[in-house]
Scaffold this motif. Sequence first.
Motif, PDB file in Angstrom:
ATOM      1  N   VAL A   1       0.840  -1.203   0.000  1.00 36.00           N
ATOM      2  CA  VAL A   1       0.000   0.000   0.000  1.00 36.00           C
ATOM      3  C   VAL A   1       0.872   1.250   0.000  1.00 36.00           C
ATOM      4  O   VAL A   1       0.586   2.229  -0.706  1.00 36.00           O
ATOM      5  N   GLY A   2       1.955   1.232   0.760  1.00 31.84           N
ATOM      6  CA  GLY A   2       2.872   2.372   0.760  1.00 31.84           C
ATOM      7  C   GLY A   2       3.467   2.614  -0.613  1.00 31.84           C
ATOM      8  O   GLY A   2       3.590   3.766  -1.059  1.00 31.84           O
ATOM      9  N   ALA A   3       3.842   1.532  -1.302  1.00 32.97           N
ATOM     10  CA  ALA A   3       4.384   1.666  -2.657  1.00 32.97           C
ATOM     11  C   ALA A   3       3.339   2.224  -3.615  1.00 32.97           C
ATOM     12  O   ALA A   3       3.642   3.077  -4.464  1.00 32.97           O
ATOM     13  N   LEU A   4       2.100   1.759  -3.490  1.00 32.27           N
ATOM     14  CA  LEU A   4       1.031   2.260  -4.345  1.00 32.27           C
ATOM     15  C   LEU A   4       0.799   3.748  -4.115  1.00 32.27           C
ATOM     16  O   LEU A   4       0.553   4.509  -5.066  1.00 32.27           O
ATOM     17  N   ARG A   5       0.902   4.182  -2.878  1.00 28.20           N
ATOM     18  CA  ARG A   5       0.617   5.574  -2.542  1.00 28.20           C
ATOM     19  C   ARG A   5       1.736   6.529  -2.964  1.00 28.20           C
ATOM     20  O   ARG A   5       1.459   7.666  -3.364  1.00 28.20           O
ATOM     21  N   ARG A   6       2.990   6.067  -2.907  1.00 37.42           N
ATOM     22  CA  ARG A   6       4.091   7.026  -2.994  1.00 37.42           C
ATOM     23  C   ARG A   6       5.163   6.741  -4.048  1.00 37.42           C
ATOM     24  O   ARG A   6       6.043   7.569  -4.253  1.00 37.42           O
ATOM     25  N   ASN A   7       5.107   5.600  -4.720  1.00 40.09           N
ATOM     26  CA  ASN A   7       6.212   5.249  -5.614  1.00 40.09           C
ATOM     27  C   ASN A   7       5.976   5.594  -7.083  1.00 40.09           C
ATOM     28  O   ASN A   7       6.785   5.230  -7.941  1.00 40.09           O
ATOM     29  N   GLY A   8       4.884   6.266  -7.391  1.00 39.13           N
ATOM     30  CA  GLY A   8       4.641   6.696  -8.762  1.00 39.13           C
ATOM     31  C   GLY A   8       4.409   5.553  -9.738  1.00 39.13           C
ATOM     32  O   GLY A   8       4.726   5.672 -10.927  1.00 39.13           O
ATOM     33  N   LEU A   9       3.853   4.458  -9.271  1.00 45.50           N
ATOM     34  CA  LEU A   9       3.640   3.280 -10.118  1.00 45.50           C
ATOM     35  C   LEU A   9       2.463   3.488 -11.062  1.00 45.50           C
ATOM     36  O   LEU A   9       1.442   4.067 -10.672  1.00 45.50           O
ATOM     37  N   ASP A  10       2.590   2.979 -12.289  1.00 47.02           N
ATOM     38  CA  ASP A  10       1.422   2.946 -13.151  1.00 47.02           C
ATOM     39  C   ASP A  10       0.599   1.717 -12.790  1.00 47.02           C
ATOM     40  O   ASP A  10       0.982   0.911 -11.934  1.00 47.02           O
ATOM     41  N   ARG A  11      -0.546   1.544 -13.438  1.00 43.49           N
ATOM     42  CA  ARG A  11      -1.441   0.453 -13.041  1.00 43.49           C
ATOM     43  C   ARG A  11      -0.859  -0.913 -13.383  1.00 43.49           C
ATOM     44  O   ARG A  11      -1.126  -1.892 -12.687  1.00 43.49           O
ATOM     45  N   PHE A  12      -0.061  -0.999 -14.456  1.00 45.28           N
ATOM     46  CA  PHE A  12       0.578  -2.267 -14.826  1.00 45.28           C
ATOM     47  C   PHE A  12       1.526  -2.699 -13.719  1.00 45.28           C
ATOM     48  O   PHE A  12       1.471  -3.839 -13.232  1.00 45.28           O
ATOM     49  N   ALA A  13       2.406  -1.806 -13.286  1.00 43.61           N
ATOM     50  CA  ALA A  13       3.358  -2.125 -12.226  1.00 43.61           C
ATOM     51  C   ALA A  13       2.649  -2.360 -10.897  1.00 43.61           C
ATOM     52  O   ALA A  13       3.061  -3.214 -10.099  1.00 43.61           O
ATOM     53  N   SER A  14       1.576  -1.623 -10.669  1.00 46.73           N
ATOM     54  CA  SER A  14       0.806  -1.810  -9.433  1.00 46.73           C
ATOM     55  C   SER A  14       0.240  -3.221  -9.370  1.00 46.73           C
ATOM     56  O   SER A  14       0.293  -3.886  -8.325  1.00 46.73           O
ATOM     57  N   TYR A  15      -0.320  -3.675 -10.493  1.00 48.56           N
ATOM     58  CA  TYR A  15      -0.874  -5.030 -10.529  1.00 48.56           C
ATOM     59  C   TYR A  15       0.229  -6.066 -10.349  1.00 48.56           C
ATOM     60  O   TYR A  15       0.043  -7.070  -9.645  1.00 48.56           O
ATOM     61  N   GLU A  16       1.365  -5.836 -10.966  1.00 53.67           N
ATOM     62  CA  GLU A  16       2.460  -6.810 -10.870  1.00 53.67           C
ATOM     63  C   GLU A  16       2.927  -7.009  -9.438  1.00 53.67           C
ATOM     64  O   GLU A  16       3.165  -8.143  -9.017  1.00 53.67           O
ATOM     65  N   ILE A  17       3.068  -5.942  -8.668  1.00 53.39           N
ATOM     66  CA  ILE A  17       3.558  -6.127  -7.298  1.00 53.39           C
ATOM     67  C   ILE A  17       2.512  -6.829  -6.436  1.00 53.39           C
ATOM     68  O   ILE A  17       2.859  -7.632  -5.565  1.00 53.39           O
ATOM     69  N   CYS A  18       1.240  -6.544  -6.693  1.00 48.59           N
ATOM     70  CA  CYS A  18       0.186  -7.231  -5.937  1.00 48.59           C
ATOM     71  C   CYS A  18       0.109  -8.703  -6.329  1.00 48.59           C
ATOM     72  O   CYS A  18       0.001  -9.588  -5.463  1.00 48.59           O
ATOM     73  N   SER A  19       0.164  -8.975  -7.620  1.00 44.37           N
ATOM     74  CA  SER A  19       0.083 -10.346  -8.099  1.00 44.37           C
ATOM     75  C   SER A  19       1.263 -11.178  -7.589  1.00 44.37           C
ATOM     76  O   SER A  19       1.100 -12.338  -7.201  1.00 44.37           O
ATOM     77  N   LYS A  20       2.450 -10.583  -7.578  1.00 42.49           N
ATOM     78  CA  LYS A  20       3.627 -11.290  -7.069  1.00 42.49           C
ATOM     79  C   LYS A  20       3.463 -11.620  -5.592  1.00 42.49           C
ATOM     80  O   LYS A  20       3.804 -12.716  -5.140  1.00 42.49           O
ATOM     81  N   ALA A  21       2.900 -10.685  -4.822  1.00 47.63           N
ATOM     82  CA  ALA A  21       2.684 -10.936  -3.399  1.00 47.63           C
ATOM     83  C   ALA A  21       1.723 -12.092  -3.181  1.00 47.63           C
ATOM     84  O   ALA A  21       1.910 -12.903  -2.277  1.00 47.63           O
ATOM     85  N   VAL A  22       0.696 -12.180  -4.029  1.00 45.19           N
ATOM     86  CA  VAL A  22      -0.249 -13.294  -3.923  1.00 45.19           C
ATOM     87  C   VAL A  22       0.462 -14.611  -4.222  1.00 45.19           C
ATOM     88  O   VAL A  22       0.276 -15.615  -3.520  1.00 45.19           O
TER      89      VAL A  22
END
Length: 226
Positions: free
Chosen positions: A95-116
Amino acid sequence: MAFSFDDQHLEGFQTMASPGVWPERIASKWLKSARIPAIDEPACSQPLSRNFLKHLCKSNASDRDVLWSILAWGGMRADAGRRLESNEVAWVEIVGALRRNGLDRFASYEICSKAVRDTKSGGIGPAYFTKLIFFANPRHDGYIMDQWSSRSVNLLVDGHPIVRMRTRDHVDPRNSATDYEAFCQVVEQLSLLLPGRTPEETEQCLFSTGGKNLASWRRYLIDQGG
């Protein structure tokens, strides 16, 4: 990428489209039912709405408060919440990365999917972590890919399904960031065909309204086997 739509279903959607009604929940009640330690005020007792969650994510609220507020708003099952809590630290960091790291939606999905993929205890899939993406990422252009918006998109688009479903009622966690990007692009393309609707409102129209009083589009979707 331009998508082609089934003319009959598209006409039905344009006629029946109306943003879904989503109940406002109190985070403290959900946290108690899931036996998860409380979050801070005002997130704990404020009725949760889309606007409130956007404001919360832009505020100095903690990443933990944001995580559990979004999932409480989404109505995650209590047992899923308890499983997720065993990996709370990892998801707070996301959530911190989503809020502050300037990720686009593709990269946002990738970090969540990897965590799963890396998490054995489970507790969360695309229907819920795309809620985190939509609210926590300040771009707000990563739309919620839950079962109803996914089934609607799959019905409307000609050809192969855009979103892979594990069952009729569950979005498959094996959907890739490329699949998610396609889903988001469909939402944005459909918004151009709904005069006056933003992409966010279009996603809400795809979700529609369920419960005892089904909205017209939700009923149509079910009747069409979507």
